[in-house]
Motif scaffolding. Structure first.
Motif, PDB file in Angstrom:
ATOM      1  N   ASP A 283       0.757  -0.973   0.099  1.00 35.63           N
ATOM      2  CA  ASP A 283       0.499   0.359  -0.063  1.00 35.63           C
ATOM      3  C   ASP A 283       0.445   1.244   0.236  1.00 35.63           C
ATOM      4  O   ASP A 283       0.821   2.439  -0.421  1.00 35.63           O
ATOM      5  N   TYR A 284       2.024   1.362   0.682  1.00 36.13           N
ATOM      6  CA  TYR A 284       2.904   2.683   0.479  1.00 36.13           C
ATOM      7  C   TYR A 284       3.271   2.795  -0.711  1.00 36.13           C
ATOM      8  O   TYR A 284       3.686   3.861  -1.463  1.00 36.13           O
ATOM      9  N   ALA A 285       3.493   1.869  -1.380  1.00 32.68           N
ATOM     10  CA  ALA A 285       4.145   1.554  -2.274  1.00 32.68           C
ATOM     11  C   ALA A 285       3.446   2.466  -3.531  1.00 32.68           C
ATOM     12  O   ALA A 285       4.023   3.263  -4.484  1.00 32.68           O
ATOM     13  N   PHE A 286       2.013   1.584  -3.119  1.00 35.93           N
ATOM     14  CA  PHE A 286       0.852   2.409  -3.764  1.00 35.93           C
ATOM     15  C   PHE A 286       0.582   3.944  -3.952  1.00 35.93           C
ATOM     16  O   PHE A 286       0.839   5.055  -4.519  1.00 35.93           O
ATOM     17  N   PHE A 287       0.825   4.753  -2.691  1.00 39.25           N
ATOM     18  CA  PHE A 287       1.143   6.081  -2.541  1.00 39.25           C
ATOM     19  C   PHE A 287       2.302   6.701  -2.845  1.00 39.25           C
ATOM     20  O   PHE A 287       2.097   7.893  -3.627  1.00 39.25           O
ATOM     21  N   GLU A 288       3.392   6.164  -2.604  1.00 38.64           N
ATOM     22  CA  GLU A 288       3.989   6.669  -3.336  1.00 38.64           C
ATOM     23  C   GLU A 288       4.492   6.834  -4.750  1.00 38.64           C
ATOM     24  O   GLU A 288       4.412   8.263  -4.840  1.00 38.64           O
ATOM     25  N   ARG A 439      -4.845  12.868  11.187  1.00 34.61           N
ATOM     26  CA  ARG A 439      -3.978  13.462  10.717  1.00 34.61           C
ATOM     27  C   ARG A 439      -2.931  12.801  10.994  1.00 34.61           C
ATOM     28  O   ARG A 439      -2.221  13.277   8.809  1.00 34.61           O
ATOM     29  N   LEU A 440      -2.489  11.947  11.270  1.00 31.04           N
ATOM     30  CA  LEU A 440      -1.056  10.658  11.033  1.00 31.04           C
ATOM     31  C   LEU A 440      -1.189  10.342   9.913  1.00 31.04           C
ATOM     32  O   LEU A 440      -0.482   9.775   9.315  1.00 31.04           O
ATOM     33  N   MET A 447      -1.988  11.883   1.831  1.00 31.96           N
ATOM     34  CA  MET A 447      -3.378  12.470   1.106  1.00 31.96           C
ATOM     35  C   MET A 447      -3.847  13.898   2.010  1.00 31.96           C
ATOM     36  O   MET A 447      -4.015  13.776   2.974  1.00 31.96           O
ATOM     37  N   GLN A 448      -4.040  14.482   1.064  1.00 30.63           N
ATOM     38  CA  GLN A 448      -4.578  15.624   0.916  1.00 30.63           C
ATOM     39  C   GLN A 448      -5.427  16.335   1.852  1.00 30.63           C
ATOM     40  O   GLN A 448      -5.564  17.142   2.529  1.00 30.63           O
ATOM     41  N   ASN A 449      -6.063  15.197   2.209  1.00 27.77           N
ATOM     42  CA  ASN A 449      -8.059  16.513   2.948  1.00 27.77           C
ATOM     43  C   ASN A 449      -8.273  14.278   3.347  1.00 27.77           C
ATOM     44  O   ASN A 449      -8.078  13.953   3.233  1.00 27.77           O
ATOM     45  N   ILE A 450      -8.452  15.632   4.605  1.00 30.68           N
ATOM     46  CA  ILE A 450      -9.511  14.408   6.047  1.00 30.68           C
ATOM     47  C   ILE A 450     -10.509  13.262   5.168  1.00 30.68           C
ATOM     48  O   ILE A 450     -10.711  12.439   6.194  1.00 30.68           O
TER      49      ILE A 450
END
Ligand code: 4AD
Ligand code: MG
Length: 465
Positions: A283-288, A439-440, A447-450
């Motif tokens: 999942d982190y690789a996807f966000f990157e 926020r964390l 992601m830019q929006n809560i």
């Protein structure tokens, strides 16, 4: 064993460890179907991971007609043997011998292959979680929950389930949602005076803005405690970082000062990020790749360097010297705005920074007065790209200074008598902080929006089912 009697396999396990030749049964949804030269390829997803399991069905297969009807969004159960994949990108694929189409999704299923805007996806919160991005957010969110409990449990902290309905405004900021059974429509018609004694609890009650005050009760019995629960704020801030309902992690430690508090916060942030980087690597690789290029380097940087600490007064000095066209004025005594926080964390320091010792007048009543008489032992953790993700302090453990502060702020002392008792009986220096869980999550996913990191966001003017 008949194929339909096979135990269910999760796609995450099949893709990681499934051996060609073994029989498996999967339960999931069709992400896409592709037909090519008499062969149908179904991309199956069951939410256990980002990647799909490819099912390959040729025209002569007994399940060919079911596969042909399996449109995007359809639900199905497929069982058969794994074969080594001939295509790129996956080790194994499934050749179904049985395929039960539970429901063929009609063509108006909203999540067709094209990429949708986050705004559009927010309008279908009940379906967006089946998309790649929101699936990844949900899995990382889940992993962060687990890592949080693990962090505190491994250190002997007692988990306190702080009440959600409360009579005290823990932050003293008056941003509580009211909880009432009074017939407001009737009261409005009759325009009578409000009598809270007639209300359910016989007094004003609301939804908690923080479990801190209760956590102090536990810290003074168990030494180390934490709360982790939903938190409600009726502040009318329509920003990308504020929600009316969010989750907060609040540890509270006794026999501890602000330095201990900072050390705990830094260890917490680093440990949970480090752990979820391992458990959610895909999942982190996807966000990157799709959300924030440079995310992984940012997280590595955080893990490998100590956090910085500066005082509020030093922060004001840095901001005054910055020569930046800030929208809000910079002056000692004013609260730091998000633009100031971001300048400090992003441009000036370049990594997470604790700002400590804020002026007493911009912080809550419970923070411990410093010897200078004008600042309190507060700490905010600011991170690049986002600003504040943690707020905390050492608490005023001395009865008289606390009373004086409450009197100066005109807090009704009789309502806080129990809180003062903690200073009357066995008081000790203690400290704690609150981590904004969303926020964390924004920080670690990019992601830019809560609204996009909480399953069903509640914000001013917006509460969908
Ligand atoms: O700074 P805050 O208001 O601190 C407290 O509530 C203390 N009682 C915590 C403590 O010392 N135990 O809130 C803590 C954190 C903030 O740093 C922010 O990350 C998050 O909670 N937060 C919000 N997150 C989303 N939406 C909102 N409206 C938030 N308000 C605060
Ligand atoms: Mg704060």
């Amino acid at each position: 064993m008949a194929e339909r009697d096979l135990p269910r396999g999760r796609i995450v396990d099949i893709l990681a460890r499934g051996e060609p030749g073994t029989a498996v049964r999967v339960e999931g949804w069709v992400r896409t179907r592709r037909d090519s030269k008499g062969v149908t390829f179904l991309e199956l997803n069951d939410g256990s991971c980002l990647a799909n399991l490819q099912a390959v069905v040729d025209a002569a297969s007994p399940v060919a007609s079911a596969a042909a009807a399996a449109s995007t969004g359809s639900s199905l159960v497929a069982s058969g043997r794994l074969v080594a994949s001939q295509g790129q990108g996956q080790r194994v694929e499934l050749v179904p011998a049985a395929l039960t189409l539970l429901q063929a999704a009609p063509p108006d299923y909203p999540l067709q292959k094209k990429r949708h805007s986050f705004e559009f996806l927010r309008s279908i919160a009940h379906l967006r979680v089946r998309s790649n991005t929101f699936g990844a957010v949900a899995r990382v969110r889940n992993a962060l929950f687990y890592a949080t409990h693990r962090f505190f449990q491994e250190r002997g902290f007692i988990f306190l389930q702080a009440p959600i309905i409360t009579a005290s405004d823990a932050e003293g900021a008056g941003e509580m949602f009211r909880v009432t059974t009074l017939d407001l429509e009737r009261l409005a018609r009759e325009a009578g005076a409000l009598d809270w004694h007639a209300d359910f609890f016989g007094r004003k009650a609301g939804l908690t803005v923080s479990g801190q005050l209760e956590a102090e009760v536990y810290a003074l019995a168990f030494h180390d405690t934490y709360t982790f629960g939903p938190t409600f704020r009726a502040e009318n801030s329509n920003t990308t970082r504020h929600a009316a309902e969010f989750w907060m992690i609040e540890p509270e430690i006794a026999f501890a000062d602000l330095a201990d508090n900072r050390a705990l916060a830094e260890a917490f942030i680093k440990t949970v990020i480090g752990q979820t980087r391992e458990t959610c690597a895909e999942d982190y690789a996807f966000f990157e790749q799709r959300i924030e290029p440079g995310l992984l380097a940012k997280l590595d940087g955080l893990l490998n360097a100590p956090f910085e600490t500066i005082t509020y007064s030093e922060a004001i000095g840095l901001l005054e010297a910055a020569g930046e066209p800030f929208e809000f004025p910079v002056a000692w005594g004013h609260d730091l705005q998000s633009e100031h926080e971001r300048y400090l964390a992003e441009k000036k320091i370049g990594r997470p920074v604790f700002v400590i010792d804020y002026p007493k007048d911009i912080k809550a009543f419970y923070m411990r007065m410093n010897d200078d008489g004008r600042t309190v032992a507060a700490m905010d953790l600011l991170v690049p790209g986002l600003g504040e993700i943690i707020g905390g302090s050492q608490r005023e453990e001395r009865l008289e200074p606390l009373r004086a502060r409450m009197a100066a702020l005109r807090l009704p002392q009789e309502e806080y008598d129990w809180y003062l008792d903690l200073r009357r009986y066995g008081t000790v220096p203690h400290a704690g902080f609150g981590v904004g869980f969303e926020r964390l999550l924004m920080y670690v996913t990019g992601m830019q929006n809560i609204r996009d990191v909480i399953p069903f966001p509640r914000t001013p003017g917006h509460v969908e089912f």
